[in-house]
Design a protein around this motif. Structure first.
Motif, mmCIF file in Angstrom:
data_model
loop_
_atom_site.group_PDB
_atom_site.id
_atom_site.type_symbol
_atom_site.label_atom_id
_atom_site.label_comp_id
_atom_site.label_asym_id
_atom_site.label_seq_id
_atom_site.Cartn_x
_atom_site.Cartn_y
_atom_site.Cartn_z
ATOM 1 N N PHE A 21 -14.621 -8.294 -31.575
ATOM 2 C CA PHE A 21 -15.404 -8.113 -30.351
ATOM 3 C C PHE A 21 -16.218 -6.820 -30.359
ATOM 4 O O PHE A 21 -16.921 -6.522 -29.395
ATOM 5 C CB PHE A 21 -14.497 -8.138 -29.121
ATOM 6 N N SER A 22 -16.092 -6.033 -31.418
ATOM 7 C CA SER A 22 -16.765 -4.728 -31.516
ATOM 8 C C SER A 22 -16.384 -3.836 -30.345
ATOM 9 O O SER A 22 -17.226 -3.220 -29.687
ATOM 10 C CB SER A 22 -18.291 -4.901 -31.578
ATOM 11 N N THR A 23 -15.079 -3.756 -30.086
ATOM 12 C CA THR A 23 -14.547 -2.927 -29.010
ATOM 13 C C THR A 23 -13.635 -1.853 -29.597
ATOM 14 O O THR A 23 -13.313 -1.881 -30.785
ATOM 15 C CB THR A 23 -13.776 -3.786 -27.986
ATOM 16 N N ALA A 72 -16.159 -12.160 -19.413
ATOM 17 C CA ALA A 72 -16.859 -11.404 -20.449
ATOM 18 C C ALA A 72 -18.035 -10.674 -19.810
ATOM 19 O O ALA A 72 -18.870 -11.295 -19.161
ATOM 20 C CB ALA A 72 -17.348 -12.339 -21.550
ATOM 21 N N ARG A 73 -18.069 -9.369 -19.987
ATOM 22 C CA ARG A 73 -19.151 -8.548 -19.463
ATOM 23 C C ARG A 73 -19.733 -7.740 -20.616
ATOM 24 O O ARG A 73 -19.072 -6.851 -21.149
ATOM 25 C CB ARG A 73 -18.659 -7.581 -18.391
ATOM 26 N N ASN A 74 -20.953 -8.058 -20.983
ATOM 27 C CA ASN A 74 -21.619 -7.343 -22.054
ATOM 28 C C ASN A 74 -21.978 -5.921 -21.623
ATOM 29 O O ASN A 74 -21.895 -4.982 -22.391
ATOM 30 C CB ASN A 74 -22.884 -8.093 -22.465
ATOM 31 N N ALA A 117 -19.072 1.766 -25.381
ATOM 32 C CA ALA A 117 -20.446 1.466 -25.785
ATOM 33 C C ALA A 117 -20.857 0.088 -25.290
ATOM 34 O O ALA A 117 -20.049 -0.843 -25.262
ATOM 35 C CB ALA A 117 -20.551 1.509 -27.307
ATOM 36 N N GLN A 118 -22.120 -0.029 -24.914
ATOM 37 C CA GLN A 118 -22.656 -1.329 -24.559
ATOM 38 C C GLN A 118 -22.801 -2.159 -25.839
ATOM 39 O O GLN A 118 -23.039 -1.608 -26.907
ATOM 40 C CB GLN A 118 -24.013 -1.187 -23.892
ATOM 41 N N ARG A 119 -22.637 -3.449 -25.691
ATOM 42 C CA ARG A 119 -22.814 -4.346 -26.836
ATOM 43 C C ARG A 119 -24.295 -4.581 -27.083
ATOM 44 O O ARG A 119 -25.089 -4.654 -26.157
ATOM 45 C CB ARG A 119 -22.136 -5.683 -26.556
ATOM 46 N N ASP A 120 -24.644 -4.741 -28.346
ATOM 47 C CA ASP A 120 -26.026 -5.074 -28.701
ATOM 48 C C ASP A 120 -26.343 -6.510 -28.307
ATOM 49 O O ASP A 120 -27.433 -6.808 -27.871
ATOM 50 C CB ASP A 120 -26.264 -4.878 -30.196
ATOM 51 N N GLY A 121 -25.395 -7.397 -28.465
ATOM 52 C CA GLY A 121 -25.590 -8.803 -28.111
ATOM 53 C C GLY A 121 -24.601 -9.205 -27.047
ATOM 54 O O GLY A 121 -23.603 -8.526 -26.792
ATOM 55 N N SER A 122 -24.874 -10.312 -26.416
ATOM 56 C CA SER A 122 -23.991 -10.799 -25.367
ATOM 57 C C SER A 122 -22.763 -11.484 -25.950
ATOM 58 O O SER A 122 -22.810 -12.017 -27.057
ATOM 59 C CB SER A 122 -24.729 -11.814 -24.491
ATOM 60 N N PHE A 123 -21.672 -11.456 -25.196
ATOM 61 C CA PHE A 123 -20.534 -12.288 -25.553
ATOM 62 C C PHE A 123 -20.990 -13.731 -25.403
ATOM 63 O O PHE A 123 -21.645 -14.087 -24.424
ATOM 64 C CB PHE A 123 -19.341 -12.025 -24.629
ATOM 65 N N ASP A 124 -20.645 -14.577 -26.367
ATOM 66 C CA ASP A 124 -21.073 -15.972 -26.314
ATOM 67 C C ASP A 124 -19.862 -16.903 -26.256
ATOM 68 O O ASP A 124 -18.726 -16.440 -26.129
ATOM 69 C CB ASP A 124 -21.986 -16.308 -27.498
ATOM 70 N N LYS A 125 -20.118 -18.190 -26.346
ATOM 71 C CA LYS A 125 -19.054 -19.189 -26.259
ATOM 72 C C LYS A 125 -17.999 -18.969 -27.345
ATOM 73 O O LYS A 125 -16.809 -19.132 -27.093
ATOM 74 C CB LYS A 125 -19.629 -20.597 -26.352
ATOM 75 N N HIS A 127 -17.075 -16.126 -28.619
ATOM 76 C CA HIS A 127 -16.246 -14.998 -28.192
ATOM 77 C C HIS A 127 -15.245 -15.452 -27.128
ATOM 78 O O HIS A 127 -14.074 -15.065 -27.164
ATOM 79 C CB HIS A 127 -17.118 -13.860 -27.644
ATOM 80 N N VAL A 128 -15.703 -16.242 -26.179
ATOM 81 C CA VAL A 128 -14.817 -16.735 -25.118
ATOM 82 C C VAL A 128 -13.739 -17.646 -25.715
ATOM 83 O O VAL A 128 -12.558 -17.538 -25.353
ATOM 84 C CB VAL A 128 -15.625 -17.454 -24.012
ATOM 85 N N ASP A 129 -14.127 -18.510 -26.647
ATOM 86 C CA ASP A 129 -13.138 -19.362 -27.319
ATOM 87 C C ASP A 129 -12.120 -18.509 -28.061
ATOM 88 O O ASP A 129 -10.921 -18.784 -28.036
ATOM 89 C CB ASP A 129 -13.815 -20.325 -28.291
ATOM 90 N N ARG A 130 -12.577 -17.443 -28.699
ATOM 91 C CA ARG A 130 -11.681 -16.576 -29.468
ATOM 92 C C ARG A 130 -10.723 -15.817 -28.550
ATOM 93 O O ARG A 130 -9.540 -15.709 -28.848
ATOM 94 C CB ARG A 130 -12.500 -15.599 -30.319
ATOM 95 N N ILE A 131 -11.219 -15.302 -27.419
ATOM 96 C CA ILE A 131 -10.321 -14.586 -26.508
ATOM 97 C C ILE A 131 -9.282 -15.537 -25.935
ATOM 98 O O ILE A 131 -8.116 -15.190 -25.791
ATOM 99 C CB ILE A 131 -11.083 -13.815 -25.394
ATOM 100 N N ASN A 132 -9.684 -16.773 -25.650
ATOM 101 C CA ASN A 132 -8.718 -17.769 -25.173
ATOM 102 C C ASN A 132 -7.677 -18.078 -26.241
ATOM 103 O O ASN A 132 -6.488 -18.222 -25.935
ATOM 104 C CB ASN A 132 -9.434 -19.052 -24.749
#
Length: 152
Positions: A21-23, A72-74, A117-125, A127-132
């Protein structure tokens, strides 16, 4: 499964999530009676430790836990929301992704990943599938330790 093996597996999942997630901060939180308690943490700052407690209403995880859905909040652009987060004073987060953890069929807590840091790109589907997926894996792992049944 020994306590050491359990901790190692949880820490590996959190470290992998931070990378994916680049966190820089990953937390597994137990939520009970509107209390958010850090159960496990992976952080590059080392500022947070298991056992620390916060009011659930003061965390970004409140929305995750209340709705039992991922969030998810970019870019956290609402100053009120970020300054209300209890960790914001020492770690002003700018991106966040979290999902509910279910143990034995019941809401147990959340897994959260965030960064200053802010993400360069948005969290996408994906990413949401992976967090789930991570939340489900953590739920099974926690359930196996709490009930004494080891995962297959």
């Amino acid at each position: 499964m020994s306590n050491t093996q359990f901790k190692d597996r949880v820490n590996k999942l959190l470290a992998n999530g931070n990378r994916e997630f680049s966190t820089t901060l990953a937390v597994v939180a137990r939520i009970d009676n509107n209390s958010y308690e850090i159960y496990a943490v992976q952080s590059n700052s080392g500022a947070y430790v298991p056992g620390e407690k916060y009011a659930l209403g003061d965390t970004l995880s409140r929305e995750v836990f209340d709705n039992q859905l991922p969030v998810a909040r970019n870019h956290i652009d609402n100053p009120t929301r970020t300054t209300l987060h209890p960790l914001y004073r020492s770690l002003p987060i700018e991106c966040y992704i979290g999902a509910p953890i279910i143990v034995n069929g019941k809401p147990w807590g959340c897994v959260d990943f965030s960064s200053m840091a802010q993400r360069d790109g948005s969290f996408d589907k994906q990413h949401v599938d992976r967090i789930n997926s991570l939340a489900a894996e953590l739920g099974e792992l926690i359930d196996s330790v709490e009930t004494g049944v080891q995962p297959v």
